[in-house]
Design a protein around this motif. Structure first.
Motif, PDB file in Angstrom:
ATOM      1  N   GLY A   1       0.786  -1.224   0.000  1.00 50.25           N
ATOM      2  CA  GLY A   1       0.000   0.000   0.000  1.00 50.25           C
ATOM      3  C   GLY A   1       0.818   1.273   0.000  1.00 50.25           C
ATOM      4  N   ARG A   2       2.135   1.144   0.066  1.00 50.24           N
ATOM      5  CA  ARG A   2       3.013   2.316   0.054  1.00 50.24           C
ATOM      6  C   ARG A   2       3.758   2.377  -1.282  1.00 50.24           C
ATOM      7  NH1 ARG A   2       5.257   2.134   6.389  1.00 50.24           N
ATOM      8  NH2 ARG A   2       3.346   3.036   7.310  1.00 50.24           N
ATOM      9  N   CYS A   3       4.928   2.953  -1.265  1.00 47.10           N
ATOM     10  CA  CYS A   3       5.713   3.068  -2.495  1.00 47.10           C
ATOM     11  C   CYS A   3       6.412   1.729  -2.735  1.00 47.10           C
ATOM     12  CB  CYS A   3       6.730   4.202  -2.369  1.00 47.10           C
ATOM     13  SG  CYS A   3       7.626   4.539  -3.890  1.00 47.10           S
ATOM     14  N   ASP A   4       5.775   0.891  -3.508  1.00 48.55           N
ATOM     15  CA  ASP A   4       6.212  -0.484  -3.707  1.00 48.55           C
ATOM     16  C   ASP A   4       7.158  -0.560  -4.898  1.00 48.55           C
ATOM     17  OD1 ASP A   4       6.526  -3.194  -3.752  1.00 48.55           O
ATOM     18  OD2 ASP A   4       4.454  -3.655  -4.310  1.00 48.55           O
ATOM     19  N   LEU A   5       8.432  -0.781  -4.608  1.00 50.09           N
ATOM     20  CA  LEU A   5       9.449  -0.833  -5.656  1.00 50.09           C
ATOM     21  C   LEU A   5       9.757  -2.249  -6.114  1.00 50.09           C
ATOM     22  CD1 LEU A   5      12.004   1.777  -4.216  1.00 50.09           C
ATOM     23  CD2 LEU A   5      10.193   2.158  -5.898  1.00 50.09           C
ATOM     24  N   ALA A   6       9.156  -3.258  -5.463  1.00 48.01           N
ATOM     25  CA  ALA A   6       9.501  -4.645  -5.776  1.00 48.01           C
ATOM     26  C   ALA A   6       9.295  -5.013  -7.245  1.00 48.01           C
ATOM     27  CB  ALA A   6       8.713  -5.593  -4.871  1.00 48.01           C
TER      28      ALA A   6
ATOM     29  N   THR B   1       8.638   5.138 -10.462  1.00 46.64           N
ATOM     30  CA  THR B   1       7.674   4.644  -9.473  1.00 46.64           C
ATOM     31  C   THR B   1       7.569   5.606  -8.292  1.00 46.64           C
ATOM     32  OG1 THR B   1       8.155   2.345 -10.085  1.00 46.64           O
ATOM     33  CG2 THR B   1       7.099   2.717  -7.951  1.00 46.64           C
ATOM     34  N   ILE B   2       8.715   6.079  -7.818  1.00 50.29           N
ATOM     35  CA  ILE B   2       8.728   6.985  -6.671  1.00 50.29           C
ATOM     36  C   ILE B   2       8.071   8.316  -7.022  1.00 50.29           C
ATOM     37  CG2 ILE B   2      10.228   8.278  -5.097  1.00 50.29           C
ATOM     38  CD1 ILE B   2      12.284   5.907  -5.538  1.00 50.29           C
ATOM     39  N   GLN B   3       8.394   8.831  -8.180  1.00 49.00           N
ATOM     40  CA  GLN B   3       7.821  10.117  -8.595  1.00 49.00           C
ATOM     41  C   GLN B   3       6.304  10.009  -8.743  1.00 49.00           C
ATOM     42  OE1 GLN B   3       9.361  11.734 -12.337  1.00 49.00           O
ATOM     43  NE2 GLN B   3       9.463  13.733 -11.345  1.00 49.00           N
ATOM     44  N   ARG B   4       5.844   8.897  -9.300  1.00 46.54           N
ATOM     45  CA  ARG B   4       4.400   8.695  -9.460  1.00 46.54           C
ATOM     46  C   ARG B   4       3.722   8.579  -8.094  1.00 46.54           C
ATOM     47  NH1 ARG B   4       4.710   4.841 -12.697  1.00 46.54           N
ATOM     48  NH2 ARG B   4       4.540   3.096 -11.234  1.00 46.54           N
ATOM     49  N   TYR B   5       4.335   7.838  -7.169  1.00 45.33           N
ATOM     50  CA  TYR B   5       3.754   7.697  -5.835  1.00 45.33           C
ATOM     51  C   TYR B   5       3.702   9.056  -5.133  1.00 45.33           C
ATOM     52  CZ  TYR B   5       3.197   6.410  -0.946  1.00 45.33           C
ATOM     53  OH  TYR B   5       2.743   6.335   0.345  1.00 45.33           O
ATOM     54  N   ALA B   6       4.780   9.828  -5.240  1.00 46.63           N
ATOM     55  CA  ALA B   6       4.820  11.136  -4.577  1.00 46.63           C
ATOM     56  C   ALA B   6       3.733  12.053  -5.119  1.00 46.63           C
ATOM     57  CB  ALA B   6       6.194  11.763  -4.754  1.00 46.63           C
TER      58      ALA B   6
ATOM     59  N   TRP C   1       6.281  11.761   4.714  1.00 46.94           N
ATOM     60  CA  TRP C   1       7.474  11.011   4.323  1.00 46.94           C
ATOM     61  C   TRP C   1       7.111  10.078   3.170  1.00 46.94           C
ATOM     62  CZ3 TRP C   1      12.416   9.857   6.898  1.00 46.94           C
ATOM     63  CH2 TRP C   1      12.712  10.734   7.948  1.00 46.94           C
ATOM     64  N   ILE C   2       8.060   9.863   2.262  1.00 46.05           N
ATOM     65  CA  ILE C   2       7.910   8.853   1.216  1.00 46.05           C
ATOM     66  C   ILE C   2       8.441   7.545   1.797  1.00 46.05           C
ATOM     67  CG2 ILE C   2       8.458   8.192  -1.149  1.00 46.05           C
ATOM     68  CD1 ILE C   2       6.870  10.799  -0.928  1.00 46.05           C
ATOM     69  N   LEU C   3       7.540   6.620   2.071  1.00 40.77           N
ATOM     70  CA  LEU C   3       7.898   5.356   2.713  1.00 40.77           C
ATOM     71  C   LEU C   3       7.546   4.189   1.793  1.00 40.77           C
ATOM     72  CD1 LEU C   3       6.461   6.020   6.298  1.00 40.77           C
ATOM     73  CD2 LEU C   3       8.815   6.343   5.511  1.00 40.77           C
ATOM     74  N   GLY C   4       8.252   3.100   1.949  1.00 38.41           N
ATOM     75  CA  GLY C   4       8.007   1.902   1.144  1.00 38.41           C
ATOM     76  C   GLY C   4       9.287   1.113   1.021  1.00 38.41           C
ATOM     77  N   GLY C   5       9.437   0.444  -0.101  1.00 32.27           N
ATOM     78  CA  GLY C   5      10.667  -0.308  -0.304  1.00 32.27           C
ATOM     79  C   GLY C   5      10.526  -1.393  -1.343  1.00 32.27           C
ATOM     80  N   GLY C   6      11.525  -2.286  -1.342  1.00 38.85           N
ATOM     81  CA  GLY C   6      11.548  -3.402  -2.281  1.00 38.85           C
ATOM     82  C   GLY C   6      12.593  -3.278  -3.369  1.00 38.85           C
ATOM     83  N   TRP C   7      13.473  -2.243  -3.296  1.00 41.84           N
ATOM     84  CA  TRP C   7      14.499  -2.119  -4.329  1.00 41.84           C
ATOM     85  C   TRP C   7      15.531  -3.239  -4.206  1.00 41.84           C
ATOM     86  CZ3 TRP C   7      19.400  -1.108  -2.279  1.00 41.84           C
ATOM     87  CH2 TRP C   7      19.445  -0.536  -1.012  1.00 41.84           C
ATOM     88  N   HIS C   8      16.160  -3.535  -5.338  1.00 42.73           N
ATOM     89  CA  HIS C   8      17.051  -4.686  -5.433  1.00 42.73           C
ATOM     90  C   HIS C   8      18.503  -4.219  -5.492  1.00 42.73           C
ATOM     91  CE1 HIS C   8      13.415  -7.003  -6.316  1.00 42.73           C
ATOM     92  NE2 HIS C   8      13.084  -5.991  -7.082  1.00 42.73           N
ATOM     93  N   GLN C   9      19.326  -4.759  -4.625  1.00 40.85           N
ATOM     94  CA  GLN C   9      20.709  -4.304  -4.512  1.00 40.85           C
ATOM     95  C   GLN C   9      21.518  -4.405  -5.809  1.00 40.85           C
ATOM     96  OE1 GLN C   9      21.024  -6.845  -0.865  1.00 40.85           O
ATOM     97  NE2 GLN C   9      22.364  -5.210  -0.168  1.00 40.85           N
ATOM     98  N   PRO C  10      21.374  -5.467  -6.598  1.00 44.89           N
ATOM     99  CA  PRO C  10      22.201  -5.549  -7.806  1.00 44.89           C
ATOM    100  C   PRO C  10      21.928  -4.440  -8.819  1.00 44.89           C
ATOM    101  CG  PRO C  10      21.276  -7.691  -7.259  1.00 44.89           C
ATOM    102  CD  PRO C  10      20.584  -6.693  -6.396  1.00 44.89           C
ATOM    103  N   ASP C  11      20.833  -3.699  -8.634  1.00 45.08           N
ATOM    104  CA  ASP C  11      20.513  -2.633  -9.587  1.00 45.08           C
ATOM    105  C   ASP C  11      21.360  -1.381  -9.393  1.00 45.08           C
ATOM    106  OD1 ASP C  11      18.565  -4.176 -10.776  1.00 45.08           O
ATOM    107  OD2 ASP C  11      16.935  -3.386  -9.550  1.00 45.08           O
TER     108      ASP C  11
END
Length: 533
Positions: free
Chosen positions: A67-72, A83-88, A96-106
């Motif tokens: 339900g938040r800024c889902d980056l998965a 994705t972040i800009q659209r959520y904001a 606060w812009i909260l969420g997550g799911g980003w991938h380290q290899p990126d």
């Protein structure tokens, strides 16, 4: 007979039984005559099996991130920024812009930068955890709000990524996340309840009928969800069977056990119990915080001085687990590196020596790197291996961030599910969602094939499991692990927590397991999910 399942095959929790019909009466598996009132469910050649039980999952976190800024679903900096800009833009009022799911290899060095986040968050602070929840991407506003600069020391259990001059660059590892997390507005009780109910519906759609919530307590900007569970359970809306693992605060010691006993005793519900304590013994290999017996390599193949972290002193770990076992707690240990696994096994061995062989059903989760000398100890000590099978493949993270820094010998020691099974160890299974997908069939596919549908090369195929063993881990053994002994099996008298698949993976090719879909999910014979496909 209330319900009769016909025209398909059955996996009963341990064995494949083609052509078997299964009856349900008063919420339990039953044998009896079909009557005019019996509801007949045509399996249409599919498979009936016990409900999946996830032995290590964070459903409230998963529900919040949905339900938040889902980056998965995204990959790569441009997709994340979009994705972040659209959520904001869609949520102009959230502070606060909260969420997550980003991938380290990126990201180069697995460390995103604050400046890239600044470009799409404006003047609002942002705190976005990565997919494994062991790091956070923050923007400059968040760093400023927290007063983090080049003079800020690393905490004992974490690290701040820095530029050449010591200036923080925007990635916080492990305990360093708390430096910003403590400034984030608290999640409200209503948000936790909504997240739990959303997660429950989603998990039922994947055939999951029960789980062990791997952290109940304040951790990494996540408040304790115990009250949310109790609210949903007391209102009759908790259909899943849940065992909650109370968070072991690693800045405290055995003096916290009386508090944990009080918390355990305060929960008394048929669908929700809190009889477990979760200890995180190390971090993760990708940011070099997993506890290793030998130091990591650097990018050039040379040994470094870093062998990772032990969040709990090994001597203290032995004492605390012995005391927890004596107090009647199951202990659930996060251990990624071979040193952390050995430290956990040593602690369970001491508890066994001092307290005897209790029926606590202790387990170690993740088990990424296990020294060969420790494989046999799981069965010897009656410690369950709680596997997250979806990780046992050559994905980008494994290739770019793990293999080069472990070296060839330890790379081959990763996720030794086959060796554990052959040694007689008991295997349970979980997803660690939202770290990775909660789809049990996706994980079972990798457990059997040691690759997913998009990966060509198998990841040490000698460690693969057969389909029945993988299914047992995700059904009967995980139910047993949660002390839900009336579930996890299709036998007369057992509770009718069941899943119907649209096909029978035992009759198909192994590389088609993940293509199976859940048609329906039942708890005590009541349908809690039905596909409209």
């Amino acid at each position: 007979m209330d319900t009769l399942f016909v025209n398909g095959a059955v996996f009963d929790g341990t064995s494949y039984r083609p052509g078997l019909s299964v009856g349900v009466r008063d919420g339990r598996i039953a044998v009896g005559e079909r009557t005019a009132k019996t509801q007949v469910v045509d399996l249409q050649g599919g498979l009936l099996l016990p409900g999946f039980v996830d032995a290590h999952i964070h459903p409230v976190q998963g529900g919040l991130e949905r339900g938040r800024c889902d980056l998965a679903p995204a990959h790569g900096l441009p997709a994340y920024q979009e994705t972040i800009q659209r959520y904001a833009a869609q949520h102009p009022d959230v502070p606060w812009i909260l969420g997550g799911g980003w991938h380290q290899p990126d990201f180069p060095g697995a460390a995103p930068r604050a400046t890239d986040l600044d470009a799409v968050t404006g003047d609002r602070p942002a705190f976005l955890v990565n997919a494994d929840h062991h790091g956070a991407w923050v923007n400059s506003k968040a760093l400023a709000n927290a007063g983090i600069d080049r003079s800020t020391p690393d905490p004992p259990d974490g690290r701040i990524e820095r530029g050449p001059d010591g200036t923080p660059t925007g990635t916080l590892h492990e305990g360093a996340m708390d430096l910003v997390a403590r400034h984030v507005p608290p999640t409200t009780p209503a948000e936790l309840v909504a997240a739990l109910e959303d997660a429950q519906a989603y998990l039922h759609s994947l055939g999951v009928t029960g789980w062990q919530d791997a952290i109940l307590g304040d951790y990494a900007n996540m408040p304790d969800a115990t009250d949310a569970y109790l609210e949903v359970a007391n209102a009759g809306r908790l259909t899943a069977r849940v065992n909650g693992a109370l968070w072991w605060q690693r800045d405290r010691g055995a003096e916290q056990i009386p508090d944990l006993v009080v918390r355990r005793n305060a929960v008394d519900h048929s669908r929700f119990r809190t009889g477990t304590v979760k200890i995180m013994q190390d971090g993760v290999a990708e940011n070099f915080t997993a506890g290793m017996l030998e130091p990591y390599f650097d990018g050039c193949g040379c040994r470094t001085a870093n062998a990772g972290l032990s969040f709990v002193d090994p001597v203290e770990l032995c004492d605390s687990i012995t005391r927890l076992d004596a107090a009647g707690f199951q202990v659930h240990v996060h251990a990624i590196g071979d040193r952390a696994v050995r430290e956990a096994l040593d602690a369970f061995e001491q508890a066994r020596q001092r307290n005897g062989d209790t029926d606590r059903r202790h387990h170690i989760a993740h088990l990424q790197v296990v020294h060969p000398d420790d494989i046999a100890r799981f069965a010897q000590l009656n410690v369950t291996a709680n596997m997250q099978a979806l990780w046992a493949m050559y994905d980008q993270q494994m290739v770019d961030l793990t293999v080069p820094y472990l070296g060839p010998e330890r790379t081959a020691w990763q996720y030794p599910f086959g060796a554990l099974a052959r040694s007689g160890a008991r295997l349970a299974a979980g997803s660690d969602w939202p770290v990775s997908s909660p789809d049990p069939l996706a994980a079972i596919h990798v457990a059997v094939n040691r690759r997913d549908e998009s990966t060509a090369e198998q990841f040490f195929p000698e460690q693969a499991l057969d389909l029945a063993t993988a299914l047992t881990a995700y059904t009967r053994t995980s139910a047993w692990l949660n002390h839900a002994d009336d579930t996890g099996r299709i036998q007369p008298g057992a509770l009718a927590d069941l899943v119907v698949l649209d096909r029978d993976p035992f009759t198909g090719l192994p590389d088609e397991i993940a293509a199976a879909q859940v048609r329906a999910t039942y708890i005590e014979g009541e349908c809690v999910f039905e596909s409209n496909r």
